[in-house]
Scaffold this motif. Structure first.
Motif, PDB file in Angstrom:
ATOM      1  N   LEU A 128     -11.062   1.583   0.548  1.00 58.58           N
ATOM      2  CA  LEU A 128     -10.570   0.576  -0.391  1.00 58.58           C
ATOM      3  C   LEU A 128     -11.003   0.900  -1.813  1.00 58.58           C
ATOM      4  O   LEU A 128     -10.238   0.721  -2.756  1.00 58.58           O
ATOM      5  CB  LEU A 128     -11.088  -0.822  -0.019  1.00 58.58           C
ATOM      6  N   LEU A 129     -12.224   1.404  -1.946  1.00 58.77           N
ATOM      7  CA  LEU A 129     -12.777   1.633  -3.281  1.00 58.77           C
ATOM      8  C   LEU A 129     -11.975   2.661  -4.066  1.00 58.77           C
ATOM      9  O   LEU A 129     -11.938   2.619  -5.299  1.00 58.77           O
ATOM     10  CB  LEU A 129     -14.239   2.070  -3.164  1.00 58.77           C
ATOM     11  N   ARG A 130     -11.286   3.571  -3.377  1.00 58.14           N
ATOM     12  CA  ARG A 130     -10.507   4.593  -4.067  1.00 58.14           C
ATOM     13  C   ARG A 130      -9.376   3.991  -4.896  1.00 58.14           C
ATOM     14  O   ARG A 130      -8.875   4.609  -5.834  1.00 58.14           O
ATOM     15  CB  ARG A 130      -9.951   5.623  -3.085  1.00 58.14           C
ATOM     16  N   TYR A 131      -8.934   2.775  -4.530  1.00 60.16           N
ATOM     17  CA  TYR A 131      -7.846   2.122  -5.256  1.00 60.16           C
ATOM     18  C   TYR A 131      -8.348   1.103  -6.280  1.00 60.16           C
ATOM     19  O   TYR A 131      -7.542   0.414  -6.903  1.00 60.16           O
ATOM     20  CB  TYR A 131      -6.920   1.409  -4.270  1.00 60.16           C
ATOM     21  N   ILE A 132      -9.646   0.988  -6.435  1.00 62.36           N
ATOM     22  CA  ILE A 132     -10.222   0.011  -7.354  1.00 62.36           C
ATOM     23  C   ILE A 132     -10.696   0.730  -8.602  1.00 62.36           C
ATOM     24  O   ILE A 132     -11.542   1.627  -8.520  1.00 62.36           O
ATOM     25  CB  ILE A 132     -11.383  -0.747  -6.688  1.00 62.36           C
ATOM     26  N   VAL A 133     -10.137   0.360  -9.746  1.00 65.16           N
ATOM     27  CA  VAL A 133     -10.458   1.045 -10.995  1.00 65.16           C
ATOM     28  C   VAL A 133     -10.967   0.039 -12.026  1.00 65.16           C
ATOM     29  O   VAL A 133     -10.577  -1.134 -12.027  1.00 65.16           O
ATOM     30  CB  VAL A 133      -9.228   1.794 -11.572  1.00 65.16           C
ATOM     31  N   GLU A 134     -11.849   0.517 -12.887  1.00 65.17           N
ATOM     32  CA  GLU A 134     -12.391  -0.334 -13.942  1.00 65.17           C
ATOM     33  C   GLU A 134     -11.270  -0.856 -14.840  1.00 65.17           C
ATOM     34  O   GLU A 134     -10.377  -0.114 -15.227  1.00 65.17           O
ATOM     35  CB  GLU A 134     -13.404   0.457 -14.773  1.00 65.17           C
ATOM     36  N   GLU A 181      -7.625  -7.372  -1.515  1.00 68.37           N
ATOM     37  CA  GLU A 181      -6.340  -6.697  -1.632  1.00 68.37           C
ATOM     38  C   GLU A 181      -6.349  -5.909  -2.933  1.00 68.37           C
ATOM     39  O   GLU A 181      -6.500  -6.483  -4.008  1.00 68.37           O
ATOM     40  CB  GLU A 181      -5.166  -7.669  -1.635  1.00 68.37           C
ATOM     41  N   THR A 182      -6.218  -4.596  -2.837  1.00 69.11           N
ATOM     42  CA  THR A 182      -6.221  -3.759  -4.031  1.00 69.11           C
ATOM     43  C   THR A 182      -4.850  -3.793  -4.696  1.00 69.11           C
ATOM     44  O   THR A 182      -3.871  -4.278  -4.124  1.00 69.11           O
ATOM     45  CB  THR A 182      -6.602  -2.310  -3.679  1.00 69.11           C
ATOM     46  N   ASP A 183      -4.796  -3.273  -5.894  1.00 64.34           N
ATOM     47  CA  ASP A 183      -3.551  -3.280  -6.669  1.00 64.34           C
ATOM     48  C   ASP A 183      -2.494  -2.438  -5.956  1.00 64.34           C
ATOM     49  O   ASP A 183      -2.677  -1.246  -5.717  1.00 64.34           O
ATOM     50  CB  ASP A 183      -3.819  -2.724  -8.069  1.00 64.34           C
ATOM     51  N   ILE A 184      -1.384  -3.061  -5.610  1.00 64.47           N
ATOM     52  CA  ILE A 184      -0.345  -2.394  -4.823  1.00 64.47           C
ATOM     53  C   ILE A 184       0.285  -1.224  -5.567  1.00 64.47           C
ATOM     54  O   ILE A 184       0.751  -0.260  -4.954  1.00 64.47           O
ATOM     55  CB  ILE A 184       0.736  -3.412  -4.396  1.00 64.47           C
ATOM     56  N   ILE A 185       0.285  -1.264  -6.897  1.00 67.21           N
ATOM     57  CA  ILE A 185       0.904  -0.187  -7.679  1.00 67.21           C
ATOM     58  C   ILE A 185       0.211   1.137  -7.411  1.00 67.21           C
ATOM     59  O   ILE A 185       0.857   2.181  -7.265  1.00 67.21           O
ATOM     60  CB  ILE A 185       0.885  -0.528  -9.177  1.00 67.21           C
ATOM     61  N   VAL A 189       1.939   4.647  -6.049  1.00 68.23           N
ATOM     62  CA  VAL A 189       1.846   5.894  -6.823  1.00 68.23           C
ATOM     63  C   VAL A 189       1.284   7.005  -5.953  1.00 68.23           C
ATOM     64  O   VAL A 189       1.798   8.131  -5.940  1.00 68.23           O
ATOM     65  CB  VAL A 189       0.985   5.689  -8.079  1.00 68.23           C
ATOM     66  N   GLU A 190       0.227   6.717  -5.196  1.00 68.67           N
ATOM     67  CA  GLU A 190      -0.365   7.730  -4.328  1.00 68.67           C
ATOM     68  C   GLU A 190       0.652   8.220  -3.295  1.00 68.67           C
ATOM     69  O   GLU A 190       0.777   9.416  -3.044  1.00 68.67           O
ATOM     70  CB  GLU A 190      -1.596   7.165  -3.622  1.00 68.67           C
ATOM     71  N   LYS A 191       1.404   7.294  -2.701  1.00 68.73           N
ATOM     72  CA  LYS A 191       2.389   7.660  -1.690  1.00 68.73           C
ATOM     73  C   LYS A 191       3.479   8.545  -2.276  1.00 68.73           C
ATOM     74  O   LYS A 191       3.885   9.548  -1.663  1.00 68.73           O
ATOM     75  CB  LYS A 191       3.017   6.383  -1.113  1.00 68.73           C
ATOM     76  N   LEU A 192       3.939   8.219  -3.480  1.00 64.62           N
ATOM     77  CA  LEU A 192       5.007   8.995  -4.103  1.00 64.62           C
ATOM     78  C   LEU A 192       4.541  10.389  -4.504  1.00 64.62           C
ATOM     79  O   LEU A 192       5.346  11.319  -4.570  1.00 64.62           O
ATOM     80  CB  LEU A 192       5.540   8.249  -5.330  1.00 64.62           C
ATOM     81  N   LEU A 193       3.251  10.539  -4.773  1.00 60.62           N
ATOM     82  CA  LEU A 193       2.734  11.844  -5.172  1.00 60.62           C
ATOM     83  C   LEU A 193       2.501  12.766  -3.982  1.00 60.62           C
ATOM     84  O   LEU A 193       2.314  13.965  -4.153  1.00 60.62           O
ATOM     85  CB  LEU A 193       1.428  11.673  -5.952  1.00 60.62           C
TER      86      LEU A 193
END
Length: 215
Positions: A128-134, A181-185, A189-193
């Motif tokens: 989960l933390l990988r999708y959490i940004v400052e 729930e992390t930011d869905i965007i 983006v990760e999936k599209l890349l």
């Protein structure tokens, strides 16, 4: 879709537990004003479907997968929960895009007061933390919040008095489990890349393929 702006605090009136599922009866007021059977309600950030309506309550089924991924399984009669109806098309988008599909749970590691605000530090699993940004968005128990800091295994948010007063977050402290729930965007983006898988039996466009076809 939700915004993460909690409308009211409801109370769990009754829980009927099955082998791997539950039916919640939730006392409420504001969200009942125009709620219909089949409508979505975020309960501590988890999107549930209203299955019956009373004068001061509604019921919702909770399936096995939801109990496994969220903290709803730890609720008991008398538990207070954050409630938000799905966003109306003519409403203001006050928070961020919230699907109500919980990614997992975190544990409050510490709280500290900072003048009129309270900082919550939440220990979070690495997936989960990988999708959490400052300065990005995070949903904690259905509350849209801004991430203030991110560390190796945790993140922190600063909560204003109003948010603490109108949600159940103000009642929680170290050791408590919260739905995240992390930011869905970021996930899209990760999936599209990621490169799309080639169809079975296809080699894709290679130098050999071009040579064989006269290029």
């Amino acid at each position: 879709m939700f915004t993460g702006i909690v409308e009211e605090i409801g109370v769990i009136r009754q829980i009927r537990r099955g082998a791997h599922s539950s039916v919640l009866t939730i006392g409420a007021d504001t969200v009942l004003s125009d709620l219909k059977i089949g409508d979505s309600v975020a309960v501590n950030g988890v999107c549930l479907t209203a299955t019956s309506l009373g004068s001061d309550s509604f019921t919702a089924d909770v399936m096995h997968e939801t109990l496994r991924r969220s903290s709803l399984g730890s609720l008991a009669p008398g538990s207070r929960v954050n409630l938000e109806r799905a966003m109306a098309a003519n409403g203001r988008f006050g928070g961020h895009i919230v699907s109500g599909h919980i990614d997992g749970t975190g544990r409050i590691a510490s709280t500290r007061r900072d003048d009129n605000a309270v900082w919550y530090t939440v220990e979070t699993p690495a997936p989960l933390l990988r999708y959490i940004v400052e300065k990005g968005s995070i949903t904690i128990d259905g509350i849209s919040l801004t991430v203030a800091t991110v560390e190796q295994d945790r993140f922190s948010v600063s909560v204003i008095p109003h948010t603490a007063q109108v949600t159940i977050l103000g009642e929680k402290g170290p050791g408590d489990t919260v739905n995240l729930e992390t930011d869905i965007i970021g996930k899209y983006v990760e999936k599209l890349l990621q490169p799309a898988p080639e169809p079975t039996g296809s080699r894709g466009v290679t130098l050999e393929f071009l040579a064989e076809n006269g290029f």
